[in-house]
Enzyme design. Structure first.
Site, PDB file in Angstrom:
ATOM      1  N   GLU A 104       0.857  -1.201   0.000  1.00 22.20           N
ATOM      2  CA  GLU A 104       0.000   0.000   0.000  1.00 22.20           C
ATOM      3  C   GLU A 104       0.881   1.234   0.000  1.00 22.20           C
ATOM      4  O   GLU A 104       1.793   1.355   0.808  1.00 22.20           O
ATOM      5  CB  GLU A 104      -0.927  -0.033   1.224  1.00 22.20           C
TER       6      GLU A 104
ATOM      7  N   LEU B 156      -3.655   2.392   4.825  1.00 24.79           N
ATOM      8  CA  LEU B 156      -4.485   1.198   4.688  1.00 24.79           C
ATOM      9  C   LEU B 156      -5.951   1.627   4.729  1.00 24.79           C
ATOM     10  O   LEU B 156      -6.310   2.555   5.462  1.00 24.79           O
ATOM     11  CB  LEU B 156      -4.208   0.227   5.832  1.00 24.79           C
TER      12      LEU B 156
ATOM     13  N   GLY C 126      -7.810   2.384   1.883  1.00 24.42           N
ATOM     14  CA  GLY C 126      -8.173   2.811   0.538  1.00 24.42           C
ATOM     15  C   GLY C 126      -9.226   3.894   0.505  1.00 24.42           C
ATOM     16  O   GLY C 126      -9.489   4.583   1.497  1.00 24.42           O
TER      17      GLY C 126
ATOM     18  N   LYS D  17     -20.106   9.154   4.993  1.00 21.70           N
ATOM     19  CA  LYS D  17     -21.281   8.815   5.806  1.00 21.70           C
ATOM     20  C   LYS D  17     -21.197   9.439   7.194  1.00 21.70           C
ATOM     21  O   LYS D  17     -22.219   9.703   7.822  1.00 21.70           O
ATOM     22  CB  LYS D  17     -21.451   7.296   5.908  1.00 21.70           C
TER      23      LYS D  17
ATOM     24  N   ILE E 240     -22.070  10.380  -5.398  1.00 24.05           N
ATOM     25  CA  ILE E 240     -21.214  11.315  -4.665  1.00 24.05           C
ATOM     26  C   ILE E 240     -21.814  12.718  -4.657  1.00 24.05           C
ATOM     27  O   ILE E 240     -21.958  13.349  -3.603  1.00 24.05           O
ATOM     28  CB  ILE E 240     -19.782  11.337  -5.255  1.00 24.05           C
TER      29      ILE E 240
ATOM     30  N   ASP F 214     -12.492  -1.495  -7.833  1.00 22.04           N
ATOM     31  CA  ASP F 214     -12.910  -0.432  -8.761  1.00 22.04           C
ATOM     32  C   ASP F 214     -12.256  -0.500 -10.131  1.00 22.04           C
ATOM     33  O   ASP F 214     -12.731   0.139 -11.073  1.00 22.04           O
ATOM     34  CB  ASP F 214     -12.602   0.953  -8.151  1.00 22.04           C
TER      35      ASP F 214
ATOM     36  N   HIS G 168     -45.070  -5.085  12.819  1.00 21.50           N
ATOM     37  CA  HIS G 168     -45.802  -3.807  12.826  1.00 21.50           C
ATOM     38  C   HIS G 168     -45.512  -3.077  14.122  1.00 21.50           C
ATOM     39  O   HIS G 168     -45.561  -3.703  15.181  1.00 21.50           O
ATOM     40  CB  HIS G 168     -47.299  -4.085  12.714  1.00 21.50           C
TER      41      HIS G 168
HETATM   42  P1  NAD Z   1     -21.427   8.509 -10.994  1.00 24.06           P
HETATM   43  O1  NAD Z   1     -21.006   7.985 -12.299  1.00 24.06           O
HETATM   44  O2  NAD Z   1     -22.319   7.715 -10.126  1.00 24.06           O
HETATM   45  O3  NAD Z   1     -22.160   9.914 -11.210  1.00 24.06           O
HETATM   46  C1  NAD Z   1     -21.569  10.947 -11.941  1.00 24.06           C
HETATM   47  C2  NAD Z   1     -22.670  11.828 -12.475  1.00 24.06           C
HETATM   48  O4  NAD Z   1     -22.103  12.950 -13.108  1.00 24.06           O
HETATM   49  C3  NAD Z   1     -23.543  11.135 -13.511  1.00 24.06           C
HETATM   50  O5  NAD Z   1     -24.887  11.285 -13.119  1.00 24.06           O
HETATM   51  C4  NAD Z   1     -23.228  11.878 -14.785  1.00 24.06           C
HETATM   52  O6  NAD Z   1     -24.341  11.950 -15.664  1.00 24.06           O
HETATM   53  C5  NAD Z   1     -22.861  13.247 -14.265  1.00 24.06           C
HETATM   54  N1  NAD Z   1     -22.025  14.029 -15.167  1.00 24.06           N
HETATM   55  C6  NAD Z   1     -20.952  13.613 -15.898  1.00 24.06           C
HETATM   56  N2  NAD Z   1     -20.437  14.647 -16.582  1.00 24.06           N
HETATM   57  C7  NAD Z   1     -21.177  15.744 -16.278  1.00 24.06           C
HETATM   58  C8  NAD Z   1     -21.151  17.114 -16.659  1.00 24.06           C
HETATM   59  N3  NAD Z   1     -20.219  17.569 -17.541  1.00 24.06           N
HETATM   60  N4  NAD Z   1     -22.057  17.959 -16.137  1.00 24.06           N
HETATM   61  C9  NAD Z   1     -22.990  17.511 -15.269  1.00 24.06           C
HETATM   62  N5  NAD Z   1     -23.073  16.226 -14.878  1.00 24.06           N
HETATM   63  C10 NAD Z   1     -22.181  15.356 -15.367  1.00 24.06           C
HETATM   64  O7  NAD Z   1     -20.097   8.927 -10.245  1.00 24.06           O
HETATM   65  P2  NAD Z   1     -19.831   9.465  -8.770  1.00 24.06           P
HETATM   66  O8  NAD Z   1     -21.074   9.962  -8.132  1.00 24.06           O
HETATM   67  O9  NAD Z   1     -18.691  10.407  -8.950  1.00 24.06           O
HETATM   68  O10 NAD Z   1     -19.360   8.177  -8.026  1.00 24.06           O
HETATM   69  C11 NAD Z   1     -18.241   7.426  -8.515  1.00 24.06           C
HETATM   70  C12 NAD Z   1     -18.415   5.969  -8.209  1.00 24.06           C
HETATM   71  O11 NAD Z   1     -18.368   5.752  -6.821  1.00 24.06           O
HETATM   72  C13 NAD Z   1     -19.717   5.425  -8.716  1.00 24.06           C
HETATM   73  O12 NAD Z   1     -19.521   4.162  -9.278  1.00 24.06           O
HETATM   74  C14 NAD Z   1     -20.563   5.323  -7.489  1.00 24.06           C
HETATM   75  O13 NAD Z   1     -21.508   4.278  -7.561  1.00 24.06           O
HETATM   76  C15 NAD Z   1     -19.515   5.054  -6.420  1.00 24.06           C
HETATM   77  N6  NAD Z   1     -20.023   5.610  -5.161  1.00 24.06           N
HETATM   78  C16 NAD Z   1     -20.984   4.940  -4.529  1.00 24.06           C
HETATM   79  C17 NAD Z   1     -21.521   5.452  -3.380  1.00 24.06           C
HETATM   80  C18 NAD Z   1     -22.599   4.729  -2.686  1.00 24.06           C
HETATM   81  O14 NAD Z   1     -22.815   3.578  -2.999  1.00 24.06           O
HETATM   82  N7  NAD Z   1     -23.283   5.357  -1.740  1.00 24.06           N
HETATM   83  C19 NAD Z   1     -21.107   6.673  -2.889  1.00 24.06           C
HETATM   84  C20 NAD Z   1     -20.129   7.326  -3.580  1.00 24.06           C
HETATM   85  C21 NAD Z   1     -19.591   6.781  -4.722  1.00 24.06           C
END
Ligand code: NAD
Length: 456
Positions: free
Chosen positions: A31, A35, A37, A48, A180, A303, A436
């Site tokens: 790493e 640790l 990531g 969260k 995100i 990822d 319930h």
């Molecule tokens: P994402 O791909 O889920 O969402 C990115 C968003 O940005 C999409 O809706 C896309 O249409 C939009 N976008 C792209 N280019 C754009 C632009 N020029 N203008 C406006 N909108 C635009 O990616 P993320 O939210 O960055 O997350 C990254 C990864 O991490 C994903 O695979 C996600 O599932 C994962 N993640 C999961 C969780 C969770 O499970 N709670 C939380 C955070 C991240």
């Protein structure tokens, strides 16, 4: 010679290292940073924690609805940041201890596949080479950006920086309303920042059911988040007082722009070319049965894997599949059909299996049941009745997918994970009694309706 050398100590890598213990394998984990990531250090856990702070803030802000009088909440941002850091540090320490008790040899440094092994370059430049019977690449992902938005960590930031802001920004533009972007927008608006959320596609949470996007969108409007879907932003201009973000014929001035447009795999510099592993836009194609790359004793998890969701829990499952194959030669393939996906906005949006659109695209004739949380006793008690449940089943067949929106959707989705994973018929799942009053009852009612015998 180690049985396994793992490059990357995030959820994919550390899960592989921990699970190897079941088979008595000798493991080295490389790493370059801390640790844990992305998930532990600059993703799921810190994000969260911030969302929990926002939730507590809102509980206090709304307390008089419940007959509890309190003064207006104020956010001590540095204290919330310190709590976030304490939680992350505690978990990193716990993980480090667990790896030690499992006999995993942890090497700090940058790992690269070279002829004859894995070369580890420490921060002082010193190198060691580890020999391995099998290698697992688990190097994770980093935030992407869009043209014109150069991440400077100050005015234009990624989630990496936003999790460590030392003061609350007054005005924020969030670009991208995926997991995100939506989570940060929800958190920041709940603690009183002005939030502008831009999404290029025609709904927020584009991968989710439109009913879920609408329900979360309604709550975003109540939080006064200014949501702009089907909107592309132009290149930003720095002004004396902030950053101008142009869109269409309009523009908005904010203090900071948070770019959340997806995450790119980290596979450059790992030495893939030396062994003949090619990538697809940086992602590594694998055999989904075993997680092997085209080179049989080199595996990839997490990822960086092509075509699978970038989720910590998927990384865990892929690590188990890889280690099982390395140790036993047996396969333990990941069941990608029933992966829960949770967006921890307030309220949460959770889904598992296929959406209605995906099921139709895959050629299924579907039956769809929608149910609101309006009449669900526990939801009324919580003062949170805007949630929804949607179940997608094959016509006269099993449940293919489901979605729940509710403040505890991320917890209750798991019963639907079993329904999808075990291919339950709506009538089979509906035959069980839901307690319930609970939020899960909203799912029970939806299942009864999906079985064509609604109760309430
Ligand atoms: P994402 O791909 O889920 O969402 C990115 C968003 O940005 C999409 O809706 C896309 O249409 C939009 N976008 C792209 N280019 C754009 C632009 N020029 N203008 C406006 N909108 C635009 O990616 P993320 O939210 O960055 O997350 C990254 C990864 O991490 C994903 O695979 C996600 O599932 C994962 N993640 C999961 C969780 C969770 O499970 N709670 C939380 C955070 C991240």
């Amino acid at each position: 010679m180690h049985d396994v050398v793992i490059i990357g100590g995030g959820p994919g890598g550390y899960a592989a290292a921990l699970y190897a213990h079941n088979f008595g394998l000798s493991v080295a984990l490389v790493e370059k940073d801390r640790l844990g990531g992305t998930c532990l250090v600059r993703g799921c856990i810190p994000a969260k924690t911030w969302l929990e702070t926002a939730s507590v803030y809102q509980t206090v802000a709304r307390s008089s609805e419940f007959g509890v009088e309190s003064s207006e909440p104020t956010l001590d941002w540095p204290a919330a940041l310190a709590r976030k850091n304490q939680i992350v540090d505690g978990l990193v320490k716990g993980l480090s201890g667990l790896l030690k008790t499992r006999g995993v040899e942890v090497h700090e440094g940058f790992g690269r596949i070279v002829d004859g092994g894995i070369e580890v370059t420490a921060s002082d430049g010193a190198t060691t080479t580890l020999a391995a019977k099998a290698t697992i690449i688990a190097t994770g992902s980093v935030p992407r950006t869009i043209p014109g938005y150069v991440i400077d960590g100050e005015r234009i930031v990624s989630s990496d920086h936003a999790l460590d802001w030392t003061r609350q920004p007054d005005r924020v533009a969030v670009i991208g309303a995926g997991a995100i972007g939506a989570e940060f927008a929800s958190m920041l608006a709940d603690v009183g920042s002005e939030v502008h959320l831009f999404e290029a596609l025609d709904q927020i949470l584009p991968g989710m059911e439109p009913e879920a996007a609408k329900a979360v969108g309604r709550s975003f409007r109540k939080k006064r988040i200014k949501v702009k879907t089907s909107t592309q932003v132009g290149a930003p201009h720095m002004s004396a007082t902030g950053v101008m973000v142009p869109f269409g014929d309009d523009s908005v001035e904010v203090d900071v722009v948070l770019v959340a447009v997806g995450r790119a795999p980290v596979t450059e510099g790992v030495g893939l070319e030396t062994i003949g592993v090619t990538t697809d836009r940086g992602f590594i194609p694998v055999d989904p049965e075993t997680m092997q790359t085209v080179v049989p004793n080199v595996y990839a998890v997490g990822d960086i894997v092509a075509g699978t969701p970038q989720l910590a829990h998927v990384g865990f499952a892929e690590a188990i599949a890889a280690i099982t194959h390395i140790a036993t030669g047996e396969t333990a393939p990941v069941d990608y059909r029933a992966v829960p996906m949770i967006v921890y906005t307030h309220p949460e949006a959770a889904s598992v299996g296929l959406t209605e659109a995906q099921a139709i695209e895959q050629g299924f004739e579907v039956e769809v049941t929608n149910h609101g949380m309006r009449g669900v006793g526990r939801a009324i008690i919580h003062g949170e009745t805007g949630g929804v449940v949607k179940i997608v089943a094959k016509k006269d067949g099993p449940i293919l997918g489901a979605t729940v929106v509710d403040p505890v959707a991320g917890e209750v989705i798991h019963e639907l994970m079993y329904s999808v994973g075990w291919e339950a018929l709506p009538s089979e799942a509906a035959a069980f009694i839901h307690a319930h009053p609970t939020i899960s009852e909203g799912i029970g009612e939806t299942l009864l309706a999906a079985a064509k015998r609604p109760l309430h």
